[in-house]
Design a protein around this motif. Structure first.
Motif, PDB file in Angstrom:
ATOM      1  N   GLY A   1      -0.990  -5.750  12.264  1.00 23.14           N
ATOM      2  CA  GLY A   1      -0.586  -5.000  11.078  1.00 23.14           C
ATOM      3  C   GLY A   1       0.363  -5.736  10.150  1.00 23.14           C
ATOM      4  N   THR A   2       0.532  -7.040  10.347  1.00 27.32           N
ATOM      5  CA  THR A   2       1.461  -7.788   9.488  1.00 27.32           C
ATOM      6  C   THR A   2       0.797  -8.247   8.183  1.00 27.32           C
ATOM      7  N   GLY A   3      -0.520  -8.098   8.073  1.00 28.40           N
ATOM      8  CA  GLY A   3      -1.170  -8.442   6.810  1.00 28.40           C
ATOM      9  C   GLY A   3      -2.038  -9.692   6.852  1.00 28.40           C
ATOM     10  N   LYS A   4      -2.467 -10.077   8.046  1.00 34.42           N
ATOM     11  CA  LYS A   4      -3.310 -11.272   8.160  1.00 34.42           C
ATOM     12  C   LYS A   4      -4.681 -11.049   7.499  1.00 34.42           C
ATOM     13  N   SER A   5      -5.293  -9.919   7.834  1.00 26.46           N
ATOM     14  CA  SER A   5      -6.589  -9.621   7.209  1.00 26.46           C
ATOM     15  C   SER A   5      -6.418  -9.369   5.714  1.00 26.46           C
ATOM     16  N   VAL A   6      -5.314  -8.734   5.359  1.00 31.39           N
ATOM     17  CA  VAL A   6      -5.029  -8.497   3.935  1.00 31.39           C
ATOM     18  C   VAL A   6      -4.933  -9.842   3.195  1.00 31.39           C
TER      19      VAL A   6
ATOM     20  N   PHE B   1       0.888  -1.167   0.000  1.00 29.33           N
ATOM     21  CA  PHE B   1       0.000   0.000   0.000  1.00 29.33           C
ATOM     22  C   PHE B   1       0.918   1.208   0.000  1.00 29.33           C
TER      23      PHE B   1
ATOM     24  N   LYS C   1       4.419   1.030   1.551  1.00 24.54           N
ATOM     25  CA  LYS C   1       4.436   0.030   2.620  1.00 24.54           C
ATOM     26  C   LYS C   1       4.258  -1.372   2.059  1.00 24.54           C
TER      27      LYS C   1
ATOM     28  N   ILE D   1       3.493  -4.970   2.450  1.00 25.09           N
ATOM     29  CA  ILE D   1       2.853  -5.783   3.485  1.00 25.09           C
ATOM     30  C   ILE D   1       3.141  -7.265   3.229  1.00 25.09           C
TER      31      ILE D   1
HETATM   32  N1  LIG Z   1      -7.069  -0.962   1.969  1.00 21.92           N
HETATM   33  C1  LIG Z   1      -5.921  -0.591   2.538  1.00 21.92           C
HETATM   34  N2  LIG Z   1      -5.286   0.537   2.162  1.00 21.92           N
HETATM   35  C2  LIG Z   1      -4.120   0.897   2.728  1.00 21.92           C
HETATM   36  N3  LIG Z   1      -3.494   0.208   3.684  1.00 21.92           N
HETATM   37  C3  LIG Z   1      -4.071  -0.916   4.102  1.00 21.92           C
HETATM   38  C4  LIG Z   1      -5.311  -1.390   3.561  1.00 21.92           C
HETATM   39  N4  LIG Z   1      -5.628  -2.544   4.169  1.00 21.92           N
HETATM   40  C5  LIG Z   1      -4.645  -2.795   5.056  1.00 21.92           C
HETATM   41  N5  LIG Z   1      -3.707  -1.821   5.020  1.00 21.92           N
HETATM   42  C6  LIG Z   1      -2.488  -1.776   5.825  1.00 21.92           C
HETATM   43  O1  LIG Z   1      -1.836  -3.026   5.697  1.00 21.92           O
HETATM   44  C7  LIG Z   1      -1.276  -3.426   6.922  1.00 21.92           C
HETATM   45  C8  LIG Z   1      -1.783  -4.814   7.298  1.00 21.92           C
HETATM   46  O2  LIG Z   1      -3.154  -4.710   7.619  1.00 21.92           O
HETATM   47  P1  LIG Z   1      -3.978  -5.943   8.158  1.00 21.92           P
HETATM   48  O3  LIG Z   1      -3.914  -7.077   7.216  1.00 21.92           O
HETATM   49  O4  LIG Z   1      -5.326  -5.412   8.464  1.00 21.92           O
HETATM   50  O5  LIG Z   1      -3.193  -6.309   9.503  1.00 21.92           O
HETATM   51  P2  LIG Z   1      -3.493  -7.505  10.518  1.00 21.92           P
HETATM   52  O6  LIG Z   1      -2.362  -8.487  10.388  1.00 21.92           O
HETATM   53  O7  LIG Z   1      -3.483  -6.865  11.868  1.00 21.92           O
HETATM   54  O8  LIG Z   1      -4.812  -8.100  10.159  1.00 21.92           O
HETATM   55  C9  LIG Z   1      -1.620  -2.344   7.922  1.00 21.92           C
HETATM   56  O9  LIG Z   1      -0.510  -1.506   8.036  1.00 21.92           O
HETATM   57  C10 LIG Z   1      -2.789  -1.645   7.303  1.00 21.92           C
HETATM   58  O10 LIG Z   1      -2.831  -0.305   7.697  1.00 21.92           O
END
Ligand SMILES: Nc1ncnc2c1ncn2[C@@H]1O[C@H](COP(=O)(O)OP(=O)(O)O)[C@@H](O)[C@H]1O
Ligand SMILES: [Mg+2]
Length: 260
Positions: free
Chosen positions: A48-53, A22, A25, A27
């Motif tokens: 914030g490591t990208g699990k949900s991503v 992103f 950054k 991820i």
């Molecule tokens: N749609 C998006 N646009 C920009 N940054 C994002 C988006 N989705 C996630 N991020 C960033 O990607 C990183 C990983 O997010 P996420 O997968 O939610 O973390 P986690 O491992 O806690 O689930 C975070 O820094 C978040 O801010």
């Protein structure tokens, strides 16, 4: 519990070399992830490591910058919108923010995907909703509104809603976030029960060790955008990998790990 060699089939989800940034950054930096039919894979990793991503990529809500994602053997980059919609019909999701529709009662919240996605008649919807409520042990709550039930019950209804379309793959994003330990345990038991009785494949983002030990067949540690460790649950928690040990902390070297 089956092992990969016993099932012998193609993975339900296969991510290979997935990169996602992103802005500046980075991820995901070459994430490889596989989960085979009927198995539950937990994903651990710092905030914030990208699990949900990673989960969003599996549903096709995000596209990778590089690398490939196959779900049910189909490459998401080439299935097209209609193909993706068909694949999504085979998935269910329980998201952290997956709130129920506030102005609909529990029955209608559960009926919604059946009415919208399957176009079922009310006569067909009713038994499916009742079956789903029984499965998550919230029988009799159909007439209540989300504001009238507890947080734990809302989670159960969220699980029921994800399962009502009879998905083959279920994604759970921190299903226990914000729940007290006792309710967490009952949600874990529910996830385990659903996996065992319905034979679904599952991806669960979770950080509590005791939750993972309860629900997962294998665990993946996401670190610096890659699968730093991916192993069967007992082996994972016995790993001496220094980064994983640092993440888990001294308390979780628990010798009590049982592989069921
Ligand atoms: N749609 C998006 N646009 C920009 N940054 C994002 C988006 N989705 C996630 N991020 C960033 O990607 C990183 C990983 O997010 P996420 O997968 O939610 O973390 P986690 O491992 O806690 O689930 C975070 O820094 C978040 O801010
Ligand atoms: Mg998250």
């Amino acid at each position: 519990m089956r092992t990969p060699s016993e099932t012998g089939d193609e993975p339900v989800v296969r991510m290979r070399g997935v990169h996602k940034a992103f802005g500046s950054k980075q991820i995901l930096r070459g994430l490889d992830l596989e989960v085979r039919s009927g198995r539950t894979l937990a994903i651990m990793g710092g905030s914030g490591t990208g699990k949900s991503v990673a989960l969003r990529h599996v549903i096709g809500l995000m596209e990778p910058d590089a690398g490939s994602i196959e779900v049910f053997g189909q490459d998401l980059a080439t299935v097209g919108p209609a193909g993706l919609a068909r694949l999504r019909e085979r998935m269910g999701y329980v998201f952290q923010e997956g709130a129920l529709v506030g102005w609909m009662n529990i029955h209608d919240n559960l009926a919604l995907p059946l009415r919208e996605r399957e176009g079922l008649s009310e006569a067909e919807v009713r038994p499916r909703v009742e079956e789903a409520m029984e499965r998550v042990h919230v029988e009799g709550a159909g007439a209540k509104f989300p504001s009238e039930i507890s947080g734990g019950m809302k989670k159960r209804v969220g699980v029921a809603r994800a399962l009502i379309t009879r998905p083959e793959l279920v994604l759970y994003d921190e299903p226990n976030a914000g729940l007290d330990p006792e309710i967490s345990r009952s949600i874990n038991d529910l996830i385990r029960e659903v996996s065992d009785t319905l034979g679904v494949t599952a991806l669960v983002v979770e950080h509590r060790v005791e939750c993972i030990e309860r629900v997962a067949d294998e665990v993946l540690f996401l670190h610096e955008g890659r699968a730093h460790v991916h192993a069967p649950t007992a082996e994972f928690f016995a790993s001496q990998d220094p980064r994983l040990r640092a993440f888990l902390g001294p308390s979780s070297t628990a010798p009590s790990i049982t592989s069921s």
